[in-house]
Write a protein that holds these residues in place. Structure first.
Motif, PDB file in Angstrom:
ATOM      1  N   TYR A 166       0.835  -1.201   0.000  1.00 12.98           N
ATOM      2  CA  TYR A 166       0.000   0.000   0.000  1.00 12.98           C
ATOM      3  C   TYR A 166       0.872   1.254   0.000  1.00 12.98           C
ATOM      4  CZ  TYR A 166      -3.166  -3.606   1.694  1.00 12.98           C
ATOM      5  OH  TYR A 166      -3.881  -4.768   1.825  1.00 12.98           O
ATOM      6  N   ILE A 167       0.303   2.327  -0.552  1.00 11.14           N
ATOM      7  CA  ILE A 167       1.001   3.606  -0.527  1.00 11.14           C
ATOM      8  C   ILE A 167      -0.016   4.709  -0.253  1.00 11.14           C
ATOM      9  CG2 ILE A 167       0.846   3.925  -3.038  1.00 11.14           C
ATOM     10  CD1 ILE A 167       3.680   5.266  -2.813  1.00 11.14           C
ATOM     11  N   THR A 168       0.341   5.607   0.660  1.00  9.51           N
ATOM     12  CA  THR A 168      -0.547   6.701   1.035  1.00  9.51           C
ATOM     13  C   THR A 168       0.224   8.012   1.006  1.00  9.51           C
ATOM     14  OG1 THR A 168      -0.010   6.568   3.400  1.00  9.51           O
ATOM     15  CG2 THR A 168      -1.798   5.172   2.606  1.00  9.51           C
ATOM     16  N   GLY A 169      -0.497   9.096   1.160  1.00  8.40           N
ATOM     17  CA  GLY A 169       0.144  10.407   1.244  1.00  8.40           C
ATOM     18  C   GLY A 169       0.286  11.105  -0.091  1.00  8.40           C
ATOM     19  N   GLN A 170       1.419  11.756  -0.270  1.00  9.56           N
ATOM     20  CA  GLN A 170       1.626  12.652  -1.406  1.00  9.56           C
ATOM     21  C   GLN A 170       2.094  11.930  -2.677  1.00  9.56           C
ATOM     22  OE1 GLN A 170       0.678  15.876  -1.375  1.00  9.56           O
ATOM     23  NE2 GLN A 170      -0.142  15.319   0.641  1.00  9.56           N
ATOM     24  N   VAL A 171       1.187  11.065  -3.185  1.00  8.85           N
ATOM     25  CA  VAL A 171       1.340  10.479  -4.518  1.00  8.85           C
ATOM     26  C   VAL A 171       0.026  10.726  -5.252  1.00  8.85           C
ATOM     27  CG1 VAL A 171       3.060   8.708  -3.958  1.00  8.85           C
ATOM     28  CG2 VAL A 171       0.640   8.215  -3.616  1.00  8.85           C
ATOM     29  N   LYS A 172       0.063  10.646  -6.560  1.00  5.86           N
ATOM     30  CA  LYS A 172      -1.118  11.015  -7.342  1.00  5.86           C
ATOM     31  C   LYS A 172      -2.256   9.996  -7.237  1.00  5.86           C
ATOM     32  CE  LYS A 172       1.636  13.735 -10.581  1.00  5.86           C
ATOM     33  NZ  LYS A 172       2.137  13.891 -11.968  1.00  5.86           N
ATOM     34  N   LYS A 173      -1.910   8.720  -7.010  1.00  6.66           N
ATOM     35  CA  LYS A 173      -2.955   7.683  -6.920  1.00  6.66           C
ATOM     36  C   LYS A 173      -2.691   6.774  -5.712  1.00  6.66           C
ATOM     37  CE  LYS A 173      -3.557   7.492 -11.959  1.00  6.66           C
ATOM     38  NZ  LYS A 173      -3.467   6.595 -13.175  1.00  6.66           N
ATOM     39  N   PRO A 174      -2.978   7.249  -4.500  1.00  3.30           N
ATOM     40  CA  PRO A 174      -2.785   6.396  -3.322  1.00  3.30           C
ATOM     41  C   PRO A 174      -3.684   5.152  -3.419  1.00  3.30           C
ATOM     42  CG  PRO A 174      -3.216   8.682  -2.713  1.00  3.30           C
ATOM     43  CD  PRO A 174      -3.530   8.552  -4.175  1.00  3.30           C
ATOM     44  N   GLY A 175      -3.235   4.059  -2.790  1.00  6.17           N
ATOM     45  CA  GLY A 175      -4.046   2.843  -2.800  1.00  6.17           C
ATOM     46  C   GLY A 175      -3.184   1.602  -2.670  1.00  6.17           C
ATOM     47  N   SER A 176      -3.754   0.460  -3.054  1.00  9.77           N
ATOM     48  CA  SER A 176      -3.025  -0.811  -3.002  1.00  9.77           C
ATOM     49  C   SER A 176      -2.526  -1.169  -4.395  1.00  9.77           C
ATOM     50  CB  SER A 176      -3.926  -1.931  -2.469  1.00  9.77           C
ATOM     51  OG  SER A 176      -5.026  -2.133  -3.327  1.00  9.77           O
ATOM     52  N   TYR A 177      -1.328  -1.788  -4.434  1.00  7.80           N
ATOM     53  CA  TYR A 177      -0.723  -2.165  -5.708  1.00  7.80           C
ATOM     54  C   TYR A 177      -0.134  -3.573  -5.603  1.00  7.80           C
ATOM     55  CZ  TYR A 177      -1.434   2.594  -7.199  1.00  7.80           C
ATOM     56  OH  TYR A 177      -2.031   3.791  -7.552  1.00  7.80           O
ATOM     57  N   PRO A 178      -0.099  -4.303  -6.730  1.00  4.55           N
ATOM     58  CA  PRO A 178       0.437  -5.680  -6.701  1.00  4.55           C
ATOM     59  C   PRO A 178       1.871  -5.693  -6.188  1.00  4.55           C
ATOM     60  CG  PRO A 178      -0.666  -5.230  -8.785  1.00  4.55           C
ATOM     61  CD  PRO A 178      -0.566  -3.924  -8.066  1.00  4.55           C
ATOM     62  N   TRP A 179       2.121  -6.630  -5.296  1.00  2.00           N
ATOM     63  CA  TRP A 179       3.480  -6.776  -4.761  1.00  2.00           C
ATOM     64  C   TRP A 179       4.179  -7.932  -5.457  1.00  2.00           C
ATOM     65  CZ3 TRP A 179       5.859 -10.973  -2.502  1.00  2.00           C
ATOM     66  CH2 TRP A 179       7.126 -10.736  -1.939  1.00  2.00           C
ATOM     67  N   THR A 180       5.422  -7.727  -5.824  1.00  2.04           N
ATOM     68  CA  THR A 180       6.249  -8.784  -6.394  1.00  2.04           C
ATOM     69  C   THR A 180       7.606  -8.771  -5.691  1.00  2.04           C
ATOM     70  OG1 THR A 180       7.030  -7.299  -8.138  1.00  2.04           O
ATOM     71  CG2 THR A 180       5.153  -8.747  -8.665  1.00  2.04           C
ATOM     72  N   LYS A 181       8.320  -9.869  -5.802  1.00  2.54           N
ATOM     73  CA  LYS A 181       9.616  -9.971  -5.149  1.00  2.54           C
ATOM     74  C   LYS A 181      10.571  -8.910  -5.690  1.00  2.54           C
ATOM     75  CE  LYS A 181      13.108 -13.440  -3.972  1.00  2.54           C
ATOM     76  NZ  LYS A 181      13.568 -14.842  -4.185  1.00  2.54           N
ATOM     77  N   ASN A 182      11.320  -8.287  -4.787  1.00  3.22           N
ATOM     78  CA  ASN A 182      12.338  -7.283  -5.113  1.00  3.22           C
ATOM     79  C   ASN A 182      11.767  -5.951  -5.601  1.00  3.22           C
ATOM     80  OD1 ASN A 182      14.478  -9.044  -4.460  1.00  3.22           O
ATOM     81  ND2 ASN A 182      14.435  -9.953  -6.506  1.00  3.22           N
ATOM     82  N   VAL A 183      10.461  -5.735  -5.438  1.00  2.37           N
ATOM     83  CA  VAL A 183       9.893  -4.446  -5.837  1.00  2.37           C
ATOM     84  C   VAL A 183      10.401  -3.368  -4.877  1.00  2.37           C
ATOM     85  CG1 VAL A 183       7.780  -4.618  -4.441  1.00  2.37           C
ATOM     86  CG2 VAL A 183       7.781  -3.263  -6.550  1.00  2.37           C
ATOM     87  N   THR A 184      10.634  -2.160  -5.394  1.00  2.00           N
ATOM     88  CA  THR A 184      11.186  -1.069  -4.593  1.00  2.00           C
ATOM     89  C   THR A 184      10.148   0.021  -4.352  1.00  2.00           C
ATOM     90  OG1 THR A 184      11.960   0.143  -6.545  1.00  2.00           O
ATOM     91  CG2 THR A 184      13.476  -1.482  -5.563  1.00  2.00           C
ATOM     92  N   VAL A 185      10.487   0.945  -3.436  1.00  6.31           N
ATOM     93  CA  VAL A 185       9.615   2.098  -3.167  1.00  6.31           C
ATOM     94  C   VAL A 185       9.392   2.894  -4.448  1.00  6.31           C
ATOM     95  CG1 VAL A 185       9.477   4.314  -1.965  1.00  6.31           C
ATOM     96  CG2 VAL A 185      10.272   2.281  -0.741  1.00  6.31           C
ATOM     97  N   LEU A 186      10.456   3.096  -5.218  1.00  3.71           N
ATOM     98  CA  LEU A 186      10.343   3.874  -6.453  1.00  3.71           C
ATOM     99  C   LEU A 186       9.360   3.237  -7.433  1.00  3.71           C
ATOM    100  CD1 LEU A 186      11.352   6.300  -8.057  1.00  3.71           C
ATOM    101  CD2 LEU A 186      13.188   4.840  -8.964  1.00  3.71           C
TER     102      LEU A 186
END
Length: 295
Positions: free
Chosen positions: A222-242
């Motif tokens: 999940y990502i919240t705050g100052q991004v254009k589309k806060p919400g839940s996103y698919p997680w995969t191995k080795n995914v980064t914050v960027l």
């Protein structure tokens, strides 16, 4: 040491004996004693399940039977069940055994031998090879398909034969079997079976059944705050914050890019990591928070 469990199938009780030996050497350790006792009880439960499987085994085409008659070694026979479910036995000829349990087949042979050949015959049937039983393993197994059972089989053993559960497997395994009273559906919780080691969930699989696993929810973060589309996103191995920020449409003009936080649950406790790099790896169910810049 081995003990016989119906239909001539043998099961080892070595783990139980080993547990007893360890307990005798560790009688001064209360906690270890409790753990070993639990292991012994679990082994006994598994043994009871195996015995139940053997007693319920239904003979089918392709099975290889070893048949003995007490005190009549000359009648000892090893024979494969034909496609029509029949076998040939000395003195009495053709015997139909397909579709009945091993104990019933033994009584059937005894009855025929008692009819003018042997006084009070005692017949034992051992399953040398199990070839007639197949189970359909459907859904997210690593190797789904039709699984041939080689003998008494538990649900855990079937899962192993199907290559284990895929990472997309859901929380419930469904076993569908035909009974004399119609179709029966059994639902087993994956967590209780695999993680908790619940012996009662490790049910016998007798063949002709369908074992299916539904797909679970895909892993997310999940990502919240100052991004254009806060919400839940698919997680995969080795995914980064960027990468997650990119999926969320990027930072807004008010984002404090150098003060990103990640909230993570570790061993049931909340852990907050502050000022993480955009190259930091994200774990499943992490919550990324992008705060607002006040400068």
């Amino acid at each position: 040491m081995r003990i016989k469990a119906g239909a001539g199938v043998f099961f080892s009780i070595k783990p139980v004996l080993q547990a007893r030996e360890i307990m005798s050497l560790s009688c001064h350790s209360r906690n270890l004693g409790k753990a070993i006792l639990a292991a012994m009880l679990f082994s006994c439960l598994l043994l009871r399940v195996s015995i139940s499987i053997a007693e319920d085994y239904q003979i089918g085409p392709g099975d290889v039977l070893s048949i003995t008659v007490f005190d009549h070694d000359e009648l000892k026979t090893k024979v494969r069940v034909s496609e029509t479910g029949s076998i040939e036995f000395p003195l009495i000829g053709t015997v139909q055994v397909g579709g009945i349990k091993t104990s019933e087949a033994a009584k059937k042979i005894e009855s025929k031998l008692a009819d003018g050949y042997i006084v009070k015959p005692q017949v034992q049937i051992y399953i040398e090879e199990f070839r007639s039983k197949k189970v359909a393993a459907l859904g997210p197994f690593n190797k789904p398909g039709l699984i041939e059972l080689n003998g008494p089989t538990t649900l855990l053993e079937l899962i192993s034969k199907a290559g284990g559960l895929h990472k997309e497997a859901g929380d419930t395994i469904t076993v569908t079997r035909e009974t004399e009273n119609g179709q029966k559906v059994i639902n087993i919780e994956v967590k209780k079976l695999i993680e908790d080691g619940d012996a009662a969930s490790n049910i016998p699989i007798l063949g002709g059944e369908t074992v299916s696993v539904a797909k679970g929810e895909p892993p997310v973060c999940y990502i919240t705050g100052q991004v254009k589309k806060p919400g839940s996103y698919p997680w995969t191995k080795n995914v980064t914050v960027l990468k997650i920020v990119s999926l969320a449409g990027g930072f807004t003009g008010m984002a404090s890019e150098s003060h990103v936080k990640i909230t993570r649950i570790v061993d049931g406790k909340k852990q907050v990591m502050e000022d993480v790099s955009v190259d930091a790896k994200v774990l499943q169910d992490d919550v990324i928070e992008v705060p607002e810049s006040f400068f």
